[in-house]
Design an enzyme around this catalytic site. Structure first.
Site, PDB file in Angstrom:
ATOM      1  N   TYR A   1      -0.385   4.874  13.379  1.00 30.27           N
ATOM      2  CA  TYR A   1      -1.685   5.471  13.105  1.00 30.27           C
ATOM      3  C   TYR A   1      -2.723   4.984  14.134  1.00 30.27           C
ATOM      4  O   TYR A   1      -2.368   4.344  15.115  1.00 30.27           O
ATOM      5  CB  TYR A   1      -2.097   5.190  11.654  1.00 30.27           C
ATOM      6  CG  TYR A   1      -1.142   5.850  10.673  1.00 30.27           C
ATOM      7  CD1 TYR A   1      -0.994   7.245  10.647  1.00 30.27           C
ATOM      8  CD2 TYR A   1      -0.340   5.101   9.817  1.00 30.27           C
ATOM      9  CE1 TYR A   1      -0.099   7.865   9.782  1.00 30.27           C
ATOM     10  CE2 TYR A   1       0.552   5.713   8.943  1.00 30.27           C
ATOM     11  CZ  TYR A   1       0.668   7.100   8.933  1.00 30.27           C
ATOM     12  OH  TYR A   1       1.556   7.712   8.090  1.00 30.27           O
TER      13      TYR A   1
ATOM     14  N   PRO B   1       0.845  -1.209   0.000  1.00 30.10           N
ATOM     15  CA  PRO B   1       0.000   0.000   0.000  1.00 30.10           C
ATOM     16  C   PRO B   1       0.874   1.251   0.000  1.00 30.10           C
ATOM     17  O   PRO B   1       1.769   1.377   0.831  1.00 30.10           O
ATOM     18  CB  PRO B   1      -0.784  -0.117   1.315  1.00 30.10           C
ATOM     19  CG  PRO B   1       0.022  -1.054   2.172  1.00 30.10           C
ATOM     20  CD  PRO B   1       0.744  -1.969   1.240  1.00 30.10           C
TER      21      PRO B   1
ATOM     22  N   HIS C   1      -5.190  -0.945   8.324  1.00 29.72           N
ATOM     23  CA  HIS C   1      -3.860  -0.373   8.589  1.00 29.72           C
ATOM     24  C   HIS C   1      -3.675  -0.289  10.105  1.00 29.72           C
ATOM     25  O   HIS C   1      -4.141   0.641  10.746  1.00 29.72           O
ATOM     26  CB  HIS C   1      -3.751   1.004   7.951  1.00 29.72           C
ATOM     27  CG  HIS C   1      -2.336   1.512   7.842  1.00 29.72           C
ATOM     28  ND1 HIS C   1      -1.300   1.027   8.612  1.00 29.72           N
ATOM     29  CD2 HIS C   1      -1.776   2.459   7.032  1.00 29.72           C
ATOM     30  CE1 HIS C   1      -0.173   1.658   8.293  1.00 29.72           C
ATOM     31  NE2 HIS C   1      -0.440   2.522   7.333  1.00 29.72           N
ATOM     32  N   GLY C   2      -2.993  -1.280  10.644  1.00 29.71           N
ATOM     33  CA  GLY C   2      -2.756  -1.308  12.088  1.00 29.71           C
ATOM     34  C   GLY C   2      -1.300  -1.048  12.423  1.00 29.71           C
ATOM     35  O   GLY C   2      -0.835  -1.465  13.486  1.00 29.71           O
ATOM     36  N   ALA C   3      -0.589  -0.347  11.536  1.00 27.90           N
ATOM     37  CA  ALA C   3       0.864  -0.170  11.688  1.00 27.90           C
ATOM     38  C   ALA C   3       1.235   1.306  11.755  1.00 27.90           C
ATOM     39  O   ALA C   3       0.374   2.185  11.745  1.00 27.90           O
ATOM     40  CB  ALA C   3       1.578  -0.839  10.511  1.00 27.90           C
ATOM     41  N   HIS C   4       2.543   1.553  11.861  1.00 25.80           N
ATOM     42  CA  HIS C   4       3.176   2.860  11.607  1.00 25.80           C
ATOM     43  C   HIS C   4       2.616   3.997  12.455  1.00 25.80           C
ATOM     44  O   HIS C   4       2.537   5.124  11.991  1.00 25.80           O
ATOM     45  CB  HIS C   4       3.078   3.231  10.114  1.00 25.80           C
ATOM     46  CG  HIS C   4       3.568   2.170   9.179  1.00 25.80           C
ATOM     47  ND1 HIS C   4       3.361   2.189   7.826  1.00 25.80           N
ATOM     48  CD2 HIS C   4       4.275   1.028   9.413  1.00 25.80           C
ATOM     49  CE1 HIS C   4       3.896   1.117   7.258  1.00 25.80           C
ATOM     50  NE2 HIS C   4       4.463   0.394   8.205  1.00 25.80           N
TER      51      HIS C   4
HETATM   52  C1  LIG Z   1       5.249   6.787  -1.359  1.00 32.13           C
HETATM   53  C2  LIG Z   1       4.953   5.793  -0.272  1.00 32.13           C
HETATM   54  C3  LIG Z   1       3.704   5.804   0.339  1.00 32.13           C
HETATM   55  C4  LIG Z   1       3.389   4.878   1.339  1.00 32.13           C
HETATM   56  N1  LIG Z   1       2.127   4.849   1.871  1.00 32.13           N
HETATM   57  C5  LIG Z   1       1.764   3.841   2.695  1.00 32.13           C
HETATM   58  C6  LIG Z   1       0.398   3.660   3.075  1.00 32.13           C
HETATM   59  O1  LIG Z   1      -0.520   4.384   2.658  1.00 32.13           O
HETATM   60  N2  LIG Z   1       0.112   2.618   3.917  1.00 32.13           N
HETATM   61  C7  LIG Z   1       1.081   1.783   4.391  1.00 32.13           C
HETATM   62  O2  LIG Z   1       0.775   0.857   5.157  1.00 32.13           O
HETATM   63  N3  LIG Z   1       2.378   1.922   4.028  1.00 32.13           N
HETATM   64  C8  LIG Z   1       2.736   2.902   3.169  1.00 32.13           C
HETATM   65  N4  LIG Z   1       4.031   2.983   2.715  1.00 32.13           N
HETATM   66  C9  LIG Z   1       4.998   1.939   3.092  1.00 32.13           C
HETATM   67  C10 LIG Z   1       5.011   0.830   2.029  1.00 32.13           C
HETATM   68  O3  LIG Z   1       3.807   0.097   2.036  1.00 32.13           O
HETATM   69  C11 LIG Z   1       6.165  -0.168   2.245  1.00 32.13           C
HETATM   70  O4  LIG Z   1       5.990  -0.818   3.476  1.00 32.13           O
HETATM   71  C12 LIG Z   1       7.522   0.511   2.202  1.00 32.13           C
HETATM   72  O5  LIG Z   1       7.636   1.355   1.079  1.00 32.13           O
HETATM   73  C13 LIG Z   1       8.641  -0.517   2.158  1.00 32.13           C
HETATM   74  O6  LIG Z   1       8.611  -1.220   0.930  1.00 32.13           O
HETATM   75  P1  LIG Z   1       9.707  -0.907  -0.225  1.00 32.13           P
HETATM   76  O7  LIG Z   1      11.028  -0.895   0.466  1.00 32.13           O
HETATM   77  O8  LIG Z   1       9.548  -2.054  -1.186  1.00 32.13           O
HETATM   78  O9  LIG Z   1       9.371   0.414  -0.810  1.00 32.13           O
HETATM   79  C14 LIG Z   1       4.377   3.919   1.739  1.00 32.13           C
HETATM   80  C15 LIG Z   1       5.629   3.934   1.121  1.00 32.13           C
HETATM   81  C16 LIG Z   1       5.915   4.834   0.125  1.00 32.13           C
HETATM   82  C17 LIG Z   1       7.267   4.766  -0.553  1.00 32.13           C
END
Ligand SMILES: Cc1cc2nc3c(=O)[nH]c(=O)nc-3n(C[C@H](O)[C@H](O)[C@H](O)COP(=O)(O)O)c2cc1C
Length: 368
Positions: A176, A27, A171-174
């Site tokens: 929020y 996502p 979305h139960g992470a990060h």
């Molecule tokens: C532009 C961008 C937007 C993101 N938005 C979300 C989000 O809406 N929800 C979420 O759970 N993680 C979000 N993430 C985290 C990604 O889902 C993912 O966990 C993270 O990019 C690590 O994966 P990667 O190293 O392959 O990019 C976002 C990451 C990026 C780069």
């Protein structure tokens, strides 16, 4: 560069969810939905990933209401008729291309900045009014607000099923909203939604899952994304041992979750001492449920550094292949590599490694 990539292309099946391969599009918030409605360009963006052969597409985080859920401009919701119609267009485009798609339901909690919203007078919601541990920035959510938040997550999931999504991810992470209840540093409540035990701090998420399960039926796949790391603290470890992690997961399984999505910034980092299992590996082992891993697949640098301008080079998939062949986890999510290149997976499959590109944050400026 990669070894034998066949393991990535094994089909996956869990109940109603049938995936052609093990690759999940992570996502990713793109902020290209003016009026909070995903338009034709957003539909074309997701369709291109389906055409590129991605096994499961998870959408960007989608707001569960039009007031407190988001302070990020141009983030889509799943509440208004216009937004629902926009998502129906996304789903039909992905299905026409043979893809499978789930929506990520998102409430930003204390990370919503009221000043940046159309409702600056409405305070943000969080378990105990905290963004950073120890620093009170608002009031703890009232019982009525908690009830509303739960209902909105459930309604979002029901709407997603009606629209035709194949699954829903909470979305139960990060850090929020849901995560603010999980973490003992940001949940200081002493009522039934908080307390010293994991069973207290999982009550909010478990109630959302349980009530959603009652509405969507036994067969509709429900996922939840969890992270140990927090935006305010990359070193945070709410579950300090496998035993604590089991206490976190078990109430969510009992409530009806089907798949765990375990967020790490680098998938190869071990979660606990004396084992090289990662967060997804431990989660799969302790919960008995399928787990999705994620974090820097195919790229040299991790995503938060990318926001700050770090450029990542294409990187080997050998370690990923080793762990997937060992069945450490079931699925792997890919973020930036797929954001930048809808055909990334085809290139991996066909060994077109010279066509893999560096990732820089310039890729965020367009919605190709
Ligand atoms: C532009 C961008 C937007 C993101 N938005 C979300 C989000 O809406 N929800 C979420 O759970 N993680 C979000 N993430 C985290 C990604 O889902 C993912 O966990 C993270 O990019 C690590 O994966 P990667 O190293 O392959 O990019 C976002 C990451 C990026 C780069």
């Amino acid at each position: 560069m990669p070894g034998n990539v066949d393991v990535l292309f094994e089909p996956f099946e869990m109940g109603a969810l049938k995936l052609a391969n093990r690759i999940v599009m992570a996502p990713m918030t793109r902020s290209f939905s003016p009026g909070n409605v995903p338009g034709e360009d957003v539909a074309a963006y997701y369709r291109r990933r389906a055409e590129g052969g991605v096994g499961l597409i998870l959408t960007e985080g989608v707001s569960t209401n039009t007031t407190t859920a988001s302070g990020t401009p141009n983030v889509p919701n799943i509440v208004t008729d216009e937004a629902k119609a926009g998502w129906a267009r996304v789903v039909s485009g992905v299905k026409a291309a043979g893809g499978v798609i789930g929506v990520q339901l998102w409430h930003e909690g204390a990370f919503r900045n009221p000043a940046k919203t159309a409702h600056p007078d409405i305070p943000s919601w969080s378990a105990s009014g905290m963004k950073v541990p120890g620093k009170q920035v608002g009031a703890p959510m009232s019982d009525a607000e908690i009830e509303t938040a739960i209902t909105e997550f459930v309604d979002g999931a029901v709407a997603a099923k009606e629209i035709g999504f194949d699954c829903v991810e909470f979305h139960g992470a990060h850090s929020y909203l849901i995560d603010s209840f999980f973490w003992e540093e940001t949940n200081l409540r002493t009522d039934k939604w908080g307390g010293p035990n994991w069973s207290d701090r999982t009550a909010f998420a478990a109630e959302i899952i349980h009530r959603t399960r009652e509405r969507v039926g036994a067969d509709f796949p429900l996922l939840i994304r969890l992270s140990q790391w927090k935006q305010q603290d990359f070193s945070a470890r709410p579950a300090k041992s496998p035993d604590e992690l089991a206490q976190w997961l078990t109430p969510l399984v009992d409530a009806g979750i089907d798949i765990f999505h375990c967020s790490q910034r680098r998938f190869w980092e071990p979660e606990f001492e004396n084992s090289d299992l990662n967060f997804a590996g431990w989660t799969q082992k302790l919960s008995g449920k399928p787990a999705i891993s994620v974090g820097s697949v195919g790229l040299s640098g991790e995503f938060t550094a990318a926001y700050a301008g770090e450029v990542s080079q294409p990187a080997s998939l050998d370690e990923l292949i080793r762990r997937m062949e060992a069945r450490e986890f079931d699925l792997i999510a890919v973020g930036r590599a797929l954001l930048q290149d809808p055909d990334w997976l085809k290139k991996i499959r066909d060994g077109r490694n010279d066509e893999l590109a560096v990732f820089s944050k310039d890729a965020l400026a367009t919605l190709y």
